[in-house]
Write a protein that holds these residues in place. Structure first.
Motif, mmCIF file in Angstrom:
data_model
loop_
_atom_site.group_PDB
_atom_site.id
_atom_site.type_symbol
_atom_site.label_atom_id
_atom_site.label_comp_id
_atom_site.label_asym_id
_atom_site.label_seq_id
_atom_site.Cartn_x
_atom_site.Cartn_y
_atom_site.Cartn_z
ATOM 1 N N ALA A 177 17.922 -17.911 29.864
ATOM 2 C CA ALA A 177 18.013 -18.849 28.744
ATOM 3 C C ALA A 177 18.770 -20.108 29.143
ATOM 4 O O ALA A 177 18.368 -21.226 28.810
ATOM 5 N N ALA A 178 19.862 -19.940 29.881
ATOM 6 C CA ALA A 178 20.653 -21.100 30.303
ATOM 7 C C ALA A 178 19.853 -21.996 31.240
ATOM 8 O O ALA A 178 19.932 -23.226 31.158
ATOM 9 N N ALA A 179 19.078 -21.397 32.130
ATOM 10 C CA ALA A 179 18.294 -22.195 33.081
ATOM 11 C C ALA A 179 17.202 -22.996 32.389
ATOM 12 O O ALA A 179 16.848 -24.093 32.834
ATOM 13 N N ALA A 180 16.642 -22.460 31.304
ATOM 14 C CA ALA A 180 15.537 -23.139 30.620
ATOM 15 C C ALA A 180 15.997 -24.016 29.474
ATOM 16 O O ALA A 180 15.190 -24.745 28.891
ATOM 17 N N CYS A 181 17.278 -23.986 29.140
ATOM 18 C CA CYS A 181 17.784 -24.706 27.973
ATOM 19 C C CYS A 181 17.675 -26.221 28.180
ATOM 20 O O CYS A 181 18.190 -26.752 29.170
ATOM 21 N N PRO A 182 17.018 -26.961 27.274
ATOM 22 C CA PRO A 182 16.803 -28.392 27.484
ATOM 23 C C PRO A 182 17.992 -29.273 27.135
ATOM 24 O O PRO A 182 18.026 -30.441 27.505
ATOM 25 N N ALA A 183 18.981 -28.726 26.419
ATOM 26 C CA ALA A 183 20.152 -29.511 26.015
ATOM 27 C C ALA A 183 21.277 -28.552 25.678
ATOM 28 O O ALA A 183 21.033 -27.423 25.236
ATOM 29 N N PRO A 184 22.534 -28.959 25.868
ATOM 30 C CA PRO A 184 23.656 -28.045 25.627
ATOM 31 C C PRO A 184 23.709 -27.489 24.214
ATOM 32 O O PRO A 184 24.198 -26.381 23.995
ATOM 33 N N THR A 185 23.229 -28.262 23.238
ATOM 34 C CA THR A 185 23.318 -27.833 21.840
ATOM 35 C C THR A 185 21.977 -27.362 21.283
ATOM 36 O O THR A 185 21.762 -27.346 20.075
ATOM 37 N N ALA A 186 21.069 -26.971 22.143
ATOM 38 C CA ALA A 186 19.724 -26.588 21.704
ATOM 39 C C ALA A 186 19.746 -25.291 20.894
ATOM 40 O O ALA A 186 20.653 -24.475 21.010
ATOM 41 N N ASP A 187 18.698 -25.106 20.075
ATOM 42 C CA ASP A 187 18.478 -23.824 19.415
ATOM 43 C C ASP A 187 17.981 -22.814 20.444
ATOM 44 O O ASP A 187 17.152 -23.133 21.300
ATOM 45 N N VAL A 188 18.483 -21.580 20.363
ATOM 46 C CA VAL A 188 18.067 -20.495 21.241
ATOM 47 C C VAL A 188 17.564 -19.350 20.374
ATOM 48 O O VAL A 188 18.284 -18.874 19.487
ATOM 49 N N ALA A 189 16.328 -18.904 20.622
ATOM 50 C CA ALA A 189 15.759 -17.793 19.864
ATOM 51 C C ALA A 189 15.311 -16.700 20.823
ATOM 52 O O ALA A 189 14.892 -16.973 21.954
ATOM 53 N N LEU A 190 15.397 -15.485 20.359
ATOM 54 C CA LEU A 190 14.972 -14.311 21.121
ATOM 55 C C LEU A 190 13.779 -13.699 20.419
ATOM 56 O O LEU A 190 13.771 -13.531 19.192
ATOM 57 N N THR A 191 12.744 -13.345 21.192
ATOM 58 C CA THR A 191 11.567 -12.741 20.589
ATOM 59 C C THR A 191 11.008 -11.678 21.519
ATOM 60 O O THR A 191 11.145 -11.771 22.734
ATOM 61 N N GLY A 192 10.383 -10.681 20.947
ATOM 62 C CA GLY A 192 9.763 -9.643 21.757
ATOM 63 C C GLY A 192 10.307 -8.262 21.447
ATOM 64 O O GLY A 192 11.421 -8.106 20.928
ATOM 65 N N GLY A 193 9.513 -7.265 21.788
ATOM 66 C CA GLY A 193 9.857 -5.892 21.461
ATOM 67 C C GLY A 193 11.113 -5.385 22.125
ATOM 68 O O GLY A 193 11.731 -4.430 21.637
ATOM 69 N N LEU A 194 11.512 -6.004 23.249
ATOM 70 C CA LEU A 194 12.696 -5.513 23.951
ATOM 71 C C LEU A 194 13.929 -5.523 23.062
ATOM 72 O O LEU A 194 14.791 -4.638 23.162
ATOM 73 N N PHE A 195 14.022 -6.505 22.175
ATOM 74 C CA PHE A 195 15.232 -6.640 21.373
ATOM 75 C C PHE A 195 15.307 -5.592 20.269
ATOM 76 O O PHE A 195 16.316 -5.495 19.573
ATOM 77 N N GLY A 196 14.253 -4.791 20.145
ATOM 78 C CA GLY A 196 14.311 -3.631 19.272
ATOM 79 C C GLY A 196 15.168 -2.512 19.834
ATOM 80 O O GLY A 196 15.400 -1.505 19.139
ATOM 81 N N LEU A 197 15.658 -2.652 21.084
ATOM 82 C CA LEU A 197 16.574 -1.652 21.635
ATOM 83 C C LEU A 197 17.881 -1.595 20.855
ATOM 84 O O LEU A 197 18.612 -0.616 20.934
ATOM 85 N N GLY A 198 18.192 -2.665 20.120
ATOM 86 C CA GLY A 198 19.318 -2.618 19.200
ATOM 87 C C GLY A 198 20.621 -3.150 19.749
ATOM 88 O O GLY A 198 20.654 -3.877 20.753
ATOM 89 N N GLU A 199 21.689 -2.776 19.090
ATOM 90 C CA GLU A 199 23.003 -3.363 19.334
ATOM 91 C C GLU A 199 23.519 -3.123 20.752
ATOM 92 O O GLU A 199 24.324 -3.921 21.248
#
Length: 330
Positions: free
Chosen positions: A253-275
């Protein structure tokens, strides 16, 4: 590209990934004009000598589209977006075959061929600037400030043999490696992961013969990631695997971030692994891109494919167009 008068008709979105294929038919106008119809298959598209096999994709998508169009009482589509895992590196056959085939079958001359990272981006953030990490079987981060000069910033997405670090196949492979360490009596093994691996796949010595010949090996590896997640609360090795995954995900995410204050979103089934994954990932994001804003994803890659097809129909595509990540054929 002239605008579509009244934005009448329907658009088709396709999401082809390592774990299957999904198709959606939606009204080209405002969502209140009708409902979105969907079709899905757990069978992934074939990868052949020319990369993603266009005829394999068409063999599933065209009958599905025909059924959805009949259900909607429609004749064709005003725009189509095909999002596919590996489009950037393995999409030569799709780019050569799909434009004419979809024009003939669906009557559309507006087609977007997109990496699944782009459809994930469009699903999560729409057409606004930011960075999206799409994580399922694989993992890729994609960012843009929407300027043509900057284009897309991409990190990882190199496949399960060379990258996708922190993704489902990576976590599953790490879990199975820890299981085999325990079987051998090596350090950093996990008896708990060994027990789960043998419950899922059978005796440990049979794992190489079971996994290596499989054409769907990434999906099989990723199928073990939820087992790592379930064991993480009580197994330090499993928890350590998820912490390492979090570091990799935040680094992408840091490598692809276009600006220091950009919005960052996570998507995909992996994040269903939980906390057990989300908590260390949030910590890592705060450390690696401290000024970025973590926001919820608005939709998934299939919704992103529909978003892109709708933007084509409305002559309102604002995301960067290029030859590999997002190609538009009119």
């Amino acid at each position: 590209m002239a605008a579509v008068p009244g934005v009448a008709g329907h658009v088709l979105g396709v999401d082809s990934g390592g774990s299957g294929l999904r198709v959606a038919l939606a009204p080209a106008g405002a969502g209140a004009d009708g409902r979105t119809l969907t079709w899905s298959s757990p069978v992934p598209v074939t990868i052949g000598e020319r990369g993603i096999d266009a005829r394999s994709l068409l063999g599933s998508v065209l009958p599905a589209a025909d059924g959805l169009l009949r259900e909607a009482g429609a004749r064709g589509c005003v725009a189509v977006c095909v999002g596919a895992a590996g489009m950037a590196m393995l999409g030569d056959d799709l780019r050569a075959v799909l434009p004419a085939a979809l024009r003939d079958a669906l009557g559309t001359d507006r087609l977007a061929l997109a990496s699944d990272a782009v459809t994930a981006y469009a699903g999560a953030l729409g057409q606004r600037p930011g960075v999206v990490v799409a994580a399922g079987t694989g993992l890729v981060a994609l960012g843009t400030d929407l300027s043509a000069a900057s284009g897309w910033r991409r990190a990882d997405g190199w496949g399960h043999l060379l990258g996708d670090c922190g993704g489902g196949a990576w976590i599953g492979r790490a879990g199975l490696e820890a299981a085999l360490r325990a079987y051998d009596g090596r350090a950093e093994g996990s008896p708990a992961l060994l027990a789960r691996a043998e419950a899922v796949f059978g005796p440990a010595p049979g794992l190489p013969g079971l996994l290596y010949p499989r054409p769907d090996r990434p999906a099989v590896l990723a199928s073990f990631a939820p087992e790592v997640g379930r064991l993480a609360p009580g197994d330090p090795v499993a928890a350590g695997i998820l912490r390492a995954a979090a570091r990799h995900i935040a680094a992408a995410a840091a490598a692809a971030c276009p600006a220091p204050t950009a919005d960052v979103a996570l998507t995909g089934g992996l994040f269903g692994l939980g906390e057990q994954l989300i908590r260390p990932l949030q910590d890592e994001l705060r450390m690696q891109i401290p000024r970025a804003r973590q926001v919820a994803a608005e939709g998934d890659p299939l919704a992103g494919a529909v978003t892109l097809a709708t933007a084509l129909a409305r002559n309102d595509l604002r995301l960067p167009v290029d030859d590999t990540l997002l190609r538009v054929v009119c």
